[in-house]
Design a protein around this motif. Structure first.
Motif, short mmCIF file in Angstrom:
data_model
loop_
_atom_site.label_atom_id
_atom_site.label_comp_id
_atom_site.label_asym_id
_atom_site.label_seq_id
_atom_site.Cartn_x
_atom_site.Cartn_y
_atom_site.Cartn_z
N ILE A 175 -7.39 1.76 6.69
CA ILE A 175 -7.71 2.69 5.61
C ILE A 175 -7.89 1.97 4.28
CG2 ILE A 175 -6.78 4.59 4.23
CD1 ILE A 175 -5.48 5.69 6.74
N GLY A 176 -7.03 0.98 4.01
CA GLY A 176 -7.05 0.30 2.72
C GLY A 176 -8.41 -0.29 2.36
N PRO A 177 -8.98 -1.15 3.21
CA PRO A 177 -10.29 -1.74 2.89
C PRO A 177 -11.39 -0.68 2.74
CG PRO A 177 -9.20 -2.99 4.62
CD PRO A 177 -8.39 -1.75 4.43
N LEU A 178 -11.34 0.36 3.58
CA LEU A 178 -12.35 1.41 3.49
C LEU A 178 -12.24 2.14 2.15
CD1 LEU A 178 -12.16 2.90 7.10
CD2 LEU A 178 -14.05 1.58 6.12
N ARG A 179 -11.01 2.44 1.75
CA ARG A 179 -10.80 3.16 0.50
C ARG A 179 -11.23 2.32 -0.69
NH1 ARG A 179 -11.08 8.21 -1.14
NH2 ARG A 179 -9.49 8.81 -2.65
N ARG A 180 -10.92 1.03 -0.66
CA ARG A 180 -11.28 0.14 -1.77
C ARG A 180 -12.79 -0.03 -1.88
NH1 ARG A 180 -6.48 -2.42 -0.05
NH2 ARG A 180 -7.62 -3.84 1.33
N SER A 181 -13.48 0.14 -0.76
CA SER A 181 -14.95 0.02 -0.78
C SER A 181 -15.62 1.30 -1.25
CB SER A 181 -15.46 -0.34 0.62
OG SER A 181 -15.29 0.75 1.51
N GLY A 182 -14.81 2.34 -1.53
CA GLY A 182 -15.36 3.58 -2.05
C GLY A 182 -15.59 4.67 -1.03
N ALA A 183 -15.12 4.48 0.20
CA ALA A 183 -15.30 5.49 1.24
C ALA A 183 -14.50 6.75 0.92
CB ALA A 183 -14.87 4.94 2.60
N THR A 184 -15.08 7.91 1.21
CA THR A 184 -14.38 9.17 0.99
C THR A 184 -13.31 9.37 2.06
OG1 THR A 184 -15.90 10.45 2.35
CG2 THR A 184 -16.47 10.18 0.03
N LEU A 185 -12.42 10.33 1.82
CA LEU A 185 -11.39 10.63 2.80
C LEU A 185 -12.00 11.10 4.12
CD1 LEU A 185 -8.80 12.52 0.54
CD2 LEU A 185 -8.76 10.12 1.24
N ALA A 190 -13.39 9.97 9.80
CA ALA A 190 -14.41 9.82 10.84
C ALA A 190 -14.38 8.43 11.46
CB ALA A 190 -15.80 10.12 10.26
N THR A 191 -14.19 7.41 10.63
CA THR A 191 -14.13 6.04 11.12
C THR A 191 -12.93 5.83 12.04
OG1 THR A 191 -15.20 5.19 9.12
CG2 THR A 191 -13.95 3.61 10.44
N LEU A 192 -11.78 6.35 11.64
CA LEU A 192 -10.59 6.23 12.47
C LEU A 192 -10.78 6.91 13.82
CD1 LEU A 192 -7.87 6.93 9.74
CD2 LEU A 192 -8.28 4.75 10.89
N ARG A 212 -2.52 11.95 3.11
CA ARG A 212 -1.08 11.90 3.30
C ARG A 212 -0.61 10.46 3.53
NH1 ARG A 212 0.36 16.14 7.56
NH2 ARG A 212 -0.61 17.43 5.95
N VAL A 213 -1.38 9.69 4.29
CA VAL A 213 -1.04 8.29 4.54
C VAL A 213 -1.06 7.51 3.22
CG1 VAL A 213 -1.87 6.14 5.56
CG2 VAL A 213 -1.76 8.20 6.94
N LEU A 214 -2.09 7.72 2.43
CA LEU A 214 -2.21 7.05 1.14
C LEU A 214 -1.01 7.39 0.24
CD1 LEU A 214 -6.01 7.59 0.53
CD2 LEU A 214 -4.90 5.40 0.94
N ALA A 215 -0.60 8.65 0.24
CA ALA A 215 0.52 9.08 -0.59
C ALA A 215 1.82 8.43 -0.13
CB ALA A 215 0.65 10.60 -0.56
N ARG A 216 2.00 8.32 1.18
CA ARG A 216 3.24 7.72 1.72
C ARG A 216 3.35 6.25 1.33
NH1 ARG A 216 2.45 10.55 7.00
NH2 ARG A 216 3.80 12.38 6.95
N VAL A 217 2.23 5.54 1.44
CA VAL A 217 2.26 4.12 1.14
C VAL A 217 2.44 3.86 -0.36
CG1 VAL A 217 0.87 1.99 1.17
CG2 VAL A 217 0.87 3.52 3.14
N GLU A 218 1.87 4.74 -1.17
CA GLU A 218 1.95 4.55 -2.63
C GLU A 218 3.28 5.00 -3.20
OE1 GLU A 218 -1.36 6.76 -4.01
OE2 GLU A 218 -2.84 5.31 -3.26
N SER A 219 4.01 5.88 -2.48
CA SER A 219 5.29 6.37 -3.00
C SER A 219 6.33 5.27 -2.91
CB SER A 219 5.76 7.58 -2.20
OG SER A 219 6.02 7.23 -0.85
N PRO A 220 7.33 5.26 -3.86
CA PRO A 220 8.34 4.19 -3.85
C PRO A 220 9.26 4.29 -2.66
CG PRO A 220 8.86 5.88 -5.50
CD PRO A 220 7.49 6.20 -4.96
#
Length: 220
Positions: A175-185, A190-192, A212-220
């Motif tokens: 998810i990380g590389p896809l998100r950094r490249s500008g891919a939408t949720l 769909a890729t997953l 939800r995955v993004l939120a979990r990883v970003e939360s402390p």
């Protein structure tokens, strides 16, 4: 054309970040629009508060009501308690002749029926509260430690959250590389799915689950 103003509410910041609670509301609203709404229809606004239902000071609800009144659109909520848990607040909305209200989970209910439902729900909550207080008082009188079960529940919840975060960090490798490249949720979901990566429960990915995955990883 039928017009709607959609309003959703969750009680805590954690629910707002994780999407927990919002997904069910969006599902009910989508079911209503797909199966019960007049067509064609248009959603002209979406508003969301992250506040307790006992508070009447909700800025996003105020904006939703203003838009619904000014345009003649129906205010659409998933359940009546998303508006408020206070029957007095619901009653005031029912008396507002400039407001059209629709509850997705009760698609054919009119204002009178919704008012009755709000009153019954308030009575039920009051009874449950008194029953809980009586049970705690009885347990304390019998010498039971009230904190034990709560502590076990908290530990179990912490373990569940830790597992969920570990699984989230694992799938973030994709998810990380896809998100950094500008891919939408939606594109990430769909890729997953296309690559055969299942969710922790073995299901298909949705944009909400990616969020939800993004939120979990970003939360402390």
């Amino acid at each position: 054309m039928k017009q709607y103003v959609i309003y959703t509410r969750v009680s805590t910041q954690e629910q707002g970040r994780s999407g927990h609670g919002l997904e069910a509301q969006e599902r009910d609203i989508d079911l209503f629009l797909t199966n019960f709404s007049d067509v064609p229809y248009e959603v002209i606004g979406r508003f969301q508060d992250v506040l307790s239902g006992s508070s009447d000071d909700r800025p996003e609800l105020a904006q939703a009501l203003k838009l619904a009144r000014s345009t003649g659109a129906e205010l659409l909520v998933s359940k009546l308690d998303r508006l408020s848990r206070k029957v007095s607040f619901i009653a005031a909305l029912m008396d507002d002749k400039a407001l059209k209200l629709r509850v997705a989970s009760m698609p054919f209910a009119d204002k009178f029926q919704l008012h009755i439902y709000a009153a019954l729900a308030e009575q039920e909550r009051a009874f449950i509260s008194e029953r809980t207080k009586a049970a705690l008082k009885s347990a304390k009188a019998n010498g039971k430690k009230l904190g034990g079960l709560r502590d076990k529940t908290m530990k179990r919840n912490e373990a569940i959250q830790a597992k969920a975060k570990a699984e989230a960090e694992k799938v973030m490798k994709v998810i990380g590389p896809l998100r950094r490249s500008g891919a939408t949720l939606a594109a990430i979901a769909a890729t997953l799915n296309d690559t055969g990566i299942a969710t922790s429960r073995g299901g298909a990915w949705t944009p909400t689950q990616v969020s939800r995955v993004l939120a979990r990883v970003e939360s402390p």
